[in-house]
Design a protein around this motif. Sequence first.
Motif, PDB file in Angstrom:
ATOM      1  N   PRO A 101       0.828  -1.209   0.000  1.00  0.00           N
ATOM      2  CA  PRO A 101       0.000   0.000   0.000  1.00  0.00           C
ATOM      3  C   PRO A 101       0.862   1.259   0.000  1.00  0.00           C
ATOM      4  O   PRO A 101       1.845   1.355   0.722  1.00  0.00           O
ATOM      5  CB  PRO A 101      -0.801  -0.150   1.300  1.00  0.00           C
ATOM      6  N   SER A 102       0.482   2.208  -0.824  1.00  0.00           N
ATOM      7  CA  SER A 102       1.324   3.373  -1.051  1.00  0.00           C
ATOM      8  C   SER A 102       0.570   4.666  -0.815  1.00  0.00           C
ATOM      9  O   SER A 102      -0.563   4.842  -1.301  1.00  0.00           O
ATOM     10  CB  SER A 102       1.858   3.344  -2.491  1.00  0.00           C
ATOM     11  N   GLY A 103       1.214   5.584  -0.099  1.00  0.00           N
ATOM     12  CA  GLY A 103       0.646   6.908   0.069  1.00  0.00           C
ATOM     13  C   GLY A 103       0.557   7.649  -1.255  1.00  0.00           C
ATOM     14  O   GLY A 103      -0.349   8.464  -1.453  1.00  0.00           O
ATOM     15  N   GLU A 104       1.482   7.364  -2.173  1.00  0.00           N
ATOM     16  CA  GLU A 104       1.443   8.005  -3.484  1.00  0.00           C
ATOM     17  C   GLU A 104       0.192   7.598  -4.246  1.00  0.00           C
ATOM     18  O   GLU A 104      -0.459   8.424  -4.884  1.00  0.00           O
ATOM     19  CB  GLU A 104       2.686   7.644  -4.291  1.00  0.00           C
ATOM     20  N   ASN A 105      -0.127   6.318  -4.212  1.00  0.00           N
ATOM     21  CA  ASN A 105      -1.351   5.854  -4.870  1.00  0.00           C
ATOM     22  C   ASN A 105      -2.570   6.555  -4.284  1.00  0.00           C
ATOM     23  O   ASN A 105      -3.473   6.976  -5.011  1.00  0.00           O
ATOM     24  CB  ASN A 105      -1.499   4.343  -4.701  1.00  0.00           C
ATOM     25  N   GLN A 106      -2.604   6.659  -2.971  1.00  0.00           N
ATOM     26  CA  GLN A 106      -3.734   7.289  -2.298  1.00  0.00           C
ATOM     27  C   GLN A 106      -3.819   8.767  -2.657  1.00  0.00           C
ATOM     28  O   GLN A 106      -4.914   9.299  -2.921  1.00  0.00           O
ATOM     29  CB  GLN A 106      -3.590   7.111  -0.785  1.00  0.00           C
ATOM     30  N   ALA A 107      -2.683   9.447  -2.686  1.00  0.00           N
ATOM     31  CA  ALA A 107      -2.668  10.868  -3.037  1.00  0.00           C
ATOM     32  C   ALA A 107      -3.165  11.081  -4.461  1.00  0.00           C
ATOM     33  O   ALA A 107      -3.898  12.042  -4.750  1.00  0.00           O
ATOM     34  CB  ALA A 107      -1.267  11.431  -2.866  1.00  0.00           C
ATOM     35  N   PHE A 108      -2.766  10.194  -5.369  1.00  0.00           N
ATOM     36  CA  PHE A 108      -3.222  10.287  -6.752  1.00  0.00           C
ATOM     37  C   PHE A 108      -4.741  10.185  -6.833  1.00  0.00           C
ATOM     38  O   PHE A 108      -5.401  10.973  -7.523  1.00  0.00           O
ATOM     39  CB  PHE A 108      -2.574   9.173  -7.574  1.00  0.00           C
ATOM     40  N   GLU A 109      -5.310   9.226  -6.116  1.00  0.00           N
ATOM     41  CA  GLU A 109      -6.755   9.005  -6.180  1.00  0.00           C
ATOM     42  C   GLU A 109      -7.545  10.186  -5.608  1.00  0.00           C
ATOM     43  O   GLU A 109      -8.555  10.608  -6.189  1.00  0.00           O
ATOM     44  CB  GLU A 109      -7.123   7.712  -5.455  1.00  0.00           C
ATOM     45  N   VAL A 110      -7.119  10.719  -4.458  1.00  0.00           N
ATOM     46  CA  VAL A 110      -7.894  11.808  -3.859  1.00  0.00           C
ATOM     47  C   VAL A 110      -7.770  13.079  -4.684  1.00  0.00           C
ATOM     48  O   VAL A 110      -8.721  13.869  -4.780  1.00  0.00           O
ATOM     49  CB  VAL A 110      -7.493  12.056  -2.384  1.00  0.00           C
ATOM     50  N   GLU A 111      -6.612  13.289  -5.309  1.00  0.00           N
ATOM     51  CA  GLU A 111      -6.464  14.480  -6.149  1.00  0.00           C
ATOM     52  C   GLU A 111      -7.278  14.348  -7.424  1.00  0.00           C
ATOM     53  O   GLU A 111      -7.868  15.326  -7.901  1.00  0.00           O
ATOM     54  CB  GLU A 111      -4.987  14.705  -6.466  1.00  0.00           C
ATOM     55  N   LYS A 112      -7.325  13.156  -7.979  1.00  0.00           N
ATOM     56  CA  LYS A 112      -8.163  12.915  -9.157  1.00  0.00           C
ATOM     57  C   LYS A 112      -9.627  13.210  -8.838  1.00  0.00           C
ATOM     58  O   LYS A 112     -10.321  13.893  -9.609  1.00  0.00           O
ATOM     59  CB  LYS A 112      -8.006  11.467  -9.622  1.00  0.00           C
ATOM     60  N   ALA A 113     -10.079  12.714  -7.694  1.00  0.00           N
ATOM     61  CA  ALA A 113     -11.469  12.956  -7.292  1.00  0.00           C
ATOM     62  C   ALA A 113     -11.722  14.439  -7.063  1.00  0.00           C
ATOM     63  O   ALA A 113     -12.788  14.962  -7.408  1.00  0.00           O
ATOM     64  CB  ALA A 113     -11.779  12.158  -6.025  1.00  0.00           C
ATOM     65  N   ASN A 151      -0.135  17.469   0.894  1.00  0.00           N
ATOM     66  CA  ASN A 151      -1.280  16.569   0.783  1.00  0.00           C
ATOM     67  C   ASN A 151      -2.445  17.138   1.581  1.00  0.00           C
ATOM     68  O   ASN A 151      -2.275  17.990   2.449  1.00  0.00           O
ATOM     69  CB  ASN A 151      -0.912  15.177   1.296  1.00  0.00           C
ATOM     70  N   PHE A 152      -3.642  16.659   1.292  1.00  0.00           N
ATOM     71  CA  PHE A 152      -4.835  17.174   1.966  1.00  0.00           C
ATOM     72  C   PHE A 152      -5.759  16.019   2.314  1.00  0.00           C
ATOM     73  O   PHE A 152      -5.595  14.894   1.832  1.00  0.00           O
ATOM     74  CB  PHE A 152      -5.573  18.173   1.064  1.00  0.00           C
ATOM     75  N   TYR A 153      -6.733  16.325   3.156  1.00  0.00           N
ATOM     76  CA  TYR A 153      -7.739  15.325   3.502  1.00  0.00           C
ATOM     77  C   TYR A 153      -9.086  15.799   2.969  1.00  0.00           C
ATOM     78  O   TYR A 153      -9.513  16.920   3.263  1.00  0.00           O
ATOM     79  CB  TYR A 153      -7.826  15.121   5.012  1.00  0.00           C
ATOM     80  N   PRO A 154      -9.779  14.979   2.175  1.00  0.00           N
ATOM     81  CA  PRO A 154     -11.053  15.409   1.597  1.00  0.00           C
ATOM     82  C   PRO A 154     -12.164  15.485   2.639  1.00  0.00           C
ATOM     83  O   PRO A 154     -12.264  14.638   3.524  1.00  0.00           O
ATOM     84  CB  PRO A 154     -11.349  14.333   0.549  1.00  0.00           C
ATOM     85  N   GLY A 155     -12.999  16.501   2.536  1.00  0.00           N
ATOM     86  CA  GLY A 155     -14.111  16.667   3.465  1.00  0.00           C
ATOM     87  C   GLY A 155     -13.662  17.218   4.809  1.00  0.00           C
ATOM     88  O   GLY A 155     -12.503  17.586   5.005  1.00  0.00           O
ATOM     89  N   ARG A 156     -14.595  17.271   5.724  1.00  0.00           N
ATOM     90  CA  ARG A 156     -14.315  17.726   7.082  1.00  0.00           C
ATOM     91  C   ARG A 156     -14.871  16.689   8.064  1.00  0.00           C
ATOM     92  O   ARG A 156     -16.002  16.807   8.531  1.00  0.00           O
ATOM     93  CB  ARG A 156     -14.931  19.100   7.337  1.00  0.00           C
ATOM     94  N   PRO A 157     -14.075  15.686   8.389  1.00  0.00           N
ATOM     95  CA  PRO A 157     -14.566  14.597   9.242  1.00  0.00           C
ATOM     96  C   PRO A 157     -14.845  15.088  10.658  1.00  0.00           C
ATOM     97  O   PRO A 157     -14.203  16.019  11.147  1.00  0.00           O
ATOM     98  CB  PRO A 157     -13.413  13.597   9.221  1.00  0.00           C
ATOM     99  N   PRO A 158     -15.811  14.473  11.330  1.00  0.00           N
ATOM    100  CA  PRO A 158     -16.078  14.848  12.721  1.00  0.00           C
ATOM    101  C   PRO A 158     -14.916  14.443  13.619  1.00  0.00           C
ATOM    102  O   PRO A 158     -14.214  13.469  13.343  1.00  0.00           O
ATOM    103  CB  PRO A 158     -17.341  14.052  13.060  1.00  0.00           C
ATOM    104  N   VAL A 159     -14.712  15.205  14.669  1.00  0.00           N
ATOM    105  CA  VAL A 159     -13.654  14.923  15.639  1.00  0.00           C
ATOM    106  C   VAL A 159     -14.236  14.121  16.790  1.00  0.00           C
ATOM    107  O   VAL A 159     -15.267  14.501  17.361  1.00  0.00           O
ATOM    108  CB  VAL A 159     -13.029  16.223  16.157  1.00  0.00           C
ATOM    109  N   VAL A 160     -13.602  13.011  17.129  1.00  0.00           N
ATOM    110  CA  VAL A 160     -14.042  12.208  18.264  1.00  0.00           C
ATOM    111  C   VAL A 160     -13.787  13.003  19.550  1.00  0.00           C
ATOM    112  O   VAL A 160     -12.647  13.436  19.792  1.00  0.00           O
ATOM    113  CB  VAL A 160     -13.289  10.865  18.322  1.00  0.00           C
ATOM    114  N   PRO A 161     -14.828  13.247  20.359  1.00  0.00           N
ATOM    115  CA  PRO A 161     -14.629  13.991  21.610  1.00  0.00           C
ATOM    116  C   PRO A 161     -13.541  13.342  22.465  1.00  0.00           C
ATOM    117  O   PRO A 161     -13.414  12.112  22.503  1.00  0.00           O
ATOM    118  CB  PRO A 161     -15.998  13.918  22.281  1.00  0.00           C
ATOM    119  N   TRP A 162     -12.769  14.164  23.171  1.00  0.00           N
ATOM    120  CA  TRP A 162     -11.626  13.644  23.912  1.00  0.00           C
ATOM    121  C   TRP A 162     -12.039  12.632  24.973  1.00  0.00           C
ATOM    122  O   TRP A 162     -11.348  11.638  25.196  1.00  0.00           O
ATOM    123  CB  TRP A 162     -10.855  14.799  24.541  1.00  0.00           C
ATOM    124  N   VAL A 163     -13.164  12.854  25.597  1.00  0.00           N
ATOM    125  CA  VAL A 163     -13.594  11.954  26.667  1.00  0.00           C
ATOM    126  C   VAL A 163     -13.988  10.583  26.124  1.00  0.00           C
ATOM    127  O   VAL A 163     -14.060   9.608  26.884  1.00  0.00           O
ATOM    128  CB  VAL A 163     -14.776  12.554  27.463  1.00  0.00           C
TER     129      VAL A 163
END
Length: 457
Positions: free
Chosen positions: A68-80, A256-268
């Motif tokens: 598994p490669s971060g490069e492959n993943q970066a390619f896919e998210v940028e394409k999208a 690199n970036f992360y697509p969308g704005r995922p919810p943050v798990v509360p610390w507790v």
Amino acid sequence: MAKGALLVLAAFGIQSPYVLYTIHPGVASRISWRPTTQSMAWCNPSVVGRKEVVKILLVHNFYGSASPSGENQAFEVEKALLAARGHVVAQFTRTSDELRGGGVLGVARGGLATPWNPWMVSALGRLVAMLRPDVVHVHNTFPLISPGIFHAIGQQAARVLTLHNYRLFCPGAVPMRDGRPCTECLDRRSSWPAVKHACYRNSRLATLPLALSVGVHRMLKTWTHEVDAFVALSEFQRWRMAESGLPLHKVHVKPNFYPGRPPVVPWVERSSYVVFAGRLTVEKGLTYLLQAWQEWGHSAPELRILGDGELRSHLTTVAAGLPVRFLGQLSNEEAEAQIAGARLLILPSVCFEGFPMVLREAFAFGTPAAVADIGPLPSIVEHGRSGVVFAPANPESLLREARLAWDTPGLLERLGQGARREFEARYTEEANYATLMSIYDKAISVSRSGGDTRRTS
């Protein structure tokens, strides 16, 4: 004209310009075409946020599915990302899996194709002439596509190359030897030290095609004259590659970036564990991480190690009796869930990273990071704001910083909040898209000026 070719021409404006097609090279000079039905929804014209639609041909040699490669993943998210913004996107891809199972013949084929693959050079040249894209954006050419394609594209389109690693000048891709950074090939502007030290797979024979590729394309001035814009993942990488021969004014930074704005798990709601995610290889520094956990002892928090690699067996032995769990290779969704639920992510690398995908995930999920003070990492994770920084290859320093952060009430939560703020400011898809479009604009300008290498901005 073949039906497949008509479909692709339709994708580039003759009929419906909002369809994404996957382009698969055939044997020798033949090219076959296959529409990617699932991708059609990505290119909905209703989501176009940019007035001018750019026609983009993406080029990538996928690494083998077994690694598994971060490069492959970066390619896919940028394409999208590009397709979702309504641009006309086609892709030309190969996969290293094509070489697997070929035995010695497959290895030889990959080696011969690395410096200059005449079939791919011919195929890309004809493809660009037919599709007439505005931009050809290349991510990885190793081992089957080869840098020769930039010469075939010529002035037909703006040529952009993302620097996912240092392979243009370092045959091993990661400037490292004997467990520590090595920049001999970069500093001397010669790839022969890599052959001498057998830097790729500990084999001089395996290193030779890569070293030859570096030398050939320095001689042909591929990187100074045949690429209109380079995408570096950090300022550190930008300056390091410019010092090794790239024209600085053509090297632009886009992390690199992360697509969308995922919810943050509360610390507790987070469990009391620390996470590492990545390949279990020497350059990731896991030996030093486990030494720190040995010193911390049984009072240490649970350490969850995600991923697989050549050191798995050795690391499992070293970790015996410690609060360490090896979860193996997980799906992207499972790995992200582990990072989102952790109280700290540790990246103890002993090499120059590009921009680790796990850091953009940690920031997106509001998980603070502890990183080694090497390469771009301390410029990505700011000590005391989004995480902590420790000396590389130094288990004592790692332990000191990690334990202080862990034991100080409320500190990790505050650092996690800082990490999320960094994400919102720098690593969202909106920010990344704006940067990418700016780079494309500059590349098109350079291309239309005849590839002039003089500073234009």
